[in-house]
Design a protein around this motif. Structure first.
Motif, mmCIF file in Angstrom:
data_model
loop_
_atom_site.group_PDB
_atom_site.id
_atom_site.type_symbol
_atom_site.label_atom_id
_atom_site.label_comp_id
_atom_site.label_asym_id
_atom_site.label_seq_id
_atom_site.Cartn_x
_atom_site.Cartn_y
_atom_site.Cartn_z
ATOM 1 N N PHE A 241 6.051 -53.638 -75.737
ATOM 2 C CA PHE A 241 5.050 -52.983 -74.536
ATOM 3 C C PHE A 241 4.432 -51.758 -75.305
ATOM 4 O O PHE A 241 3.356 -51.515 -75.284
ATOM 5 N N PHE A 242 5.332 -50.736 -75.633
ATOM 6 C CA PHE A 242 4.904 -49.554 -76.252
ATOM 7 C C PHE A 242 4.293 -49.828 -77.606
ATOM 8 O O PHE A 242 3.235 -49.121 -77.570
ATOM 9 N N LEU A 384 12.598 -50.223 -79.177
ATOM 10 C CA LEU A 384 11.942 -49.379 -78.675
ATOM 11 C C LEU A 384 11.845 -47.841 -79.582
ATOM 12 O O LEU A 384 10.517 -47.536 -80.081
ATOM 13 N N ILE A 385 12.872 -47.278 -80.108
ATOM 14 C CA ILE A 385 12.931 -46.574 -81.032
ATOM 15 C C ILE A 385 12.245 -46.825 -82.245
ATOM 16 O O ILE A 385 11.493 -45.906 -83.048
ATOM 17 N N LEU A 386 12.745 -47.901 -82.615
ATOM 18 C CA LEU A 386 11.942 -48.358 -84.018
ATOM 19 C C LEU A 386 10.577 -48.460 -83.980
ATOM 20 O O LEU A 386 9.820 -48.052 -84.653
ATOM 21 N N SER A 387 10.077 -48.838 -82.755
ATOM 22 C CA SER A 387 8.231 -49.184 -82.642
ATOM 23 C C SER A 387 7.865 -47.663 -82.586
ATOM 24 O O SER A 387 6.890 -47.761 -83.172
ATOM 25 N N ARG A 390 7.767 -46.315 -86.182
ATOM 26 C CA ARG A 390 6.740 -46.724 -87.084
ATOM 27 C C ARG A 390 5.752 -46.447 -86.507
ATOM 28 O O ARG A 390 4.543 -46.356 -87.511
ATOM 29 N N HIS A 391 5.120 -46.618 -85.234
ATOM 30 C CA HIS A 391 3.901 -46.259 -84.803
ATOM 31 C C HIS A 391 3.155 -44.741 -85.011
ATOM 32 O O HIS A 391 2.384 -44.678 -85.566
ATOM 33 N N VAL A 392 4.289 -44.014 -84.690
ATOM 34 C CA VAL A 392 3.663 -42.432 -84.858
ATOM 35 C C VAL A 392 3.681 -42.064 -86.299
ATOM 36 O O VAL A 392 2.632 -41.309 -86.709
ATOM 37 N N LEU A 393 4.543 -42.142 -86.797
ATOM 38 C CA LEU A 393 4.652 -41.750 -88.338
ATOM 39 C C LEU A 393 3.956 -42.704 -89.454
ATOM 40 O O LEU A 393 3.471 -42.040 -90.368
#
Length: 446
Positions: A241-242, A384-387, A390-393
């Motif tokens: 979802f995130f 969730l932490i992985l996603s 990955r998305h931010v960085l």
């Protein structure tokens, strides 16, 4: 699920999933081919600016379907049939709620949404007509999407494949009828897609009311979903979802940057790229979706060694697929783009952009299978932490910086930066997951 050799089991689940995903990709590709050839670049740009809103709707579908299918697979593997049916029922009820909300949203706020995504003038007018029809038909798309996940989680990947193939074939026929025969333009593409999704949904839902169905959503008519079941579904589904929500923001920013550096022609080129992305990128995600119920079932059955074998077998398959699809995209970029348009100006932007965008795609196999494994094992927070990382960085930082130095090419370059950087982060999570599966803690099922 607990006795067949893992490579054969993965293939038996993955091949129908890949074929089904390719068939599902036809929804996007056929729409854009018909629109590109019979409406023109304005129609392609209109679908591109509609894409973020459609991704937002898909985010809620992923939240419910991935979380629900993971829960169903784990409980089914543990032979807790009543609990598995409760999770199945809850998933369908949640999808119905989201579908009703999408229908309500189709009557307000569309212009603002489309403007944020880069729509203006004729493109905005065209996109409004397309998106309103798609959102009015959202319940059909959501139930078809959800049924596919849940059928696979119930141990029937071949039937899930058939639901997607039927929908894809109907979409081709209906798009041709509405666009070519009735000359309805992008509205015809939307009507064709919604009608095809309705047919696919009916076929998918019929699986659970067959006499031989392994699970039945009987409780749907007599009880409201339990909070603890909803909580567990959302816990696992929160990561995808995130990921989808952040991709909505990513696409919105990207469209604005493409419009700034490449104009409406650039938007059209990006629309074609994402259509082809559904063919060259998404099928490997089907490998992850196919591996997820196998991982969840064997975890529920107390077989961590088989879980490890499933993870690495699926990862090998995904990487090989991406190497092949990436090579095809690089070699035949012009021919593939030309399927959608003969406009040389558009091709001059799209062909080199496509070649840049696919440079890092082989690395995505690690990211996709690691995420699918975390979700299949019910480790929603880790996923969730992985996603998030990955998305931010690896996605937003390159997108916000590279275009300032390289213009439109900088937008295209953000894709390989995200693919390669994401795989490095995922590798760390994979090492942690392997160590956990080899520990006694993996035998405790919650």
């Amino acid at each position: 699920m607990v006795s067949e050799p893992i490579p054969g089991l993965i293939l038996s689940f993955a091949m129908p999933a890949i074929i089904g995903m390719i068939a599902g990709a036809v929804y996007n590709i056929v729409d854009r081919i018909f629109v590109g050839q019979f409406v023109g670049s304005v129609g392609l740009a209109a679908i591109s600016v509609s894409f973020p809103a459609m991704l937002f709707m898909m985010a809620f579908a992923m939240l419910i379907c991935i979380g629900g299918s993971s829960r169903v697979a784990i409980l089914f593997g543990a032979r807790r049939i009543r609990a598995a049916e409760q999770a199945l029922t809850t998933t369908f009820v949640l999808l119905a709620i989201v579908g009703i909300c999408c229908v309500a949203a189709s009557f307000c706020g569309l212009d603002r949404i489309l403007s944020l995504a880069g729509g203006s003038g004729e493109v905005l007018e065209t996109a409004r007509a397309y998106l309103r029809i798609v959102m009015l038909g959202a319940p059909f798309g959501l139930f078809g999407f959800g049924a596919n996940f849940l059928v696979r989680a119930s141990g029937s990947p071949r039937y899930a494949m058939y639901t997607q193939i039927i929908g894809a074939l109907c979409n081709v026929a209906l798009d041709a009828f509405f666009i070519m025969k009735l000359d309805m333009g992008v509205a015809g593409a939307a009507y064709g897609t919604v009608a095809a999704q309705a047919i696919s949904a009916v076929f998918g839902l019929a699986f659970f009311w067959r006499r031989e169905a392994p699970l039945r959503p009987r409780a749907a008519f007599v009880s409201w979903p339990r909070f603890d079941v909803v909580k567990k579904i959302f816990a696992v589904g929160s990561a995808p979802f995130f990921m989808e929500i952040s991709f909505v923001l990513y696409m919105t920013i990207m469209n604005q940057l493409v419009l700034k550096y490449g104009g409406e022609t650039g938007l059209s080129a990006m629309g074609i790229f994402f259509s082809l992305d559904s063919l060259f990128f998404l099928p490997a995600m089907a490998i992850g979706e196919a591996a997820q119920p196998i991982i969840g079932y064997n975890y529920g059955a107390g077989e961590p060694k088989r879980v490890l074998k499933a993870i690495f077998c699926a990862m090998t398959m995904a990487i090989v697929f991406y190497i092949i699809s990436g090579a095809l995209a690089e070699i035949f970029a012009r021919e593939l783009m030309a399927l959608f348009t003969g406009d040389e100006t558009l091709l001059a932007i799209g062909v080199p952009g496509m070649r840049i965008g696919y440079i890092g795609i082989p690395f995505m196999g690690v990211t996709i299978i690691t995420n699918a494994s975390l979700q299949g094992l019910g480790k929603g927070m880790a996923s969730l932490i992985l996603s998030f990382c990955r998305h931010v960085l690896c996605m937003f930082v390159p997108l916000l910086t590279l275009p300032h130095f390289f213009g439109l090419n900088g937008v295209w370059m953000s894709f390989p930066f995200g693919d390669i950087g994401g795989s490095l982060i995922s590798a760390g999570f994979l090492i942690w997951l392997v160590r956990w599966l080899k520990s006694p803690a993996a035998l405790v099922i919650k």
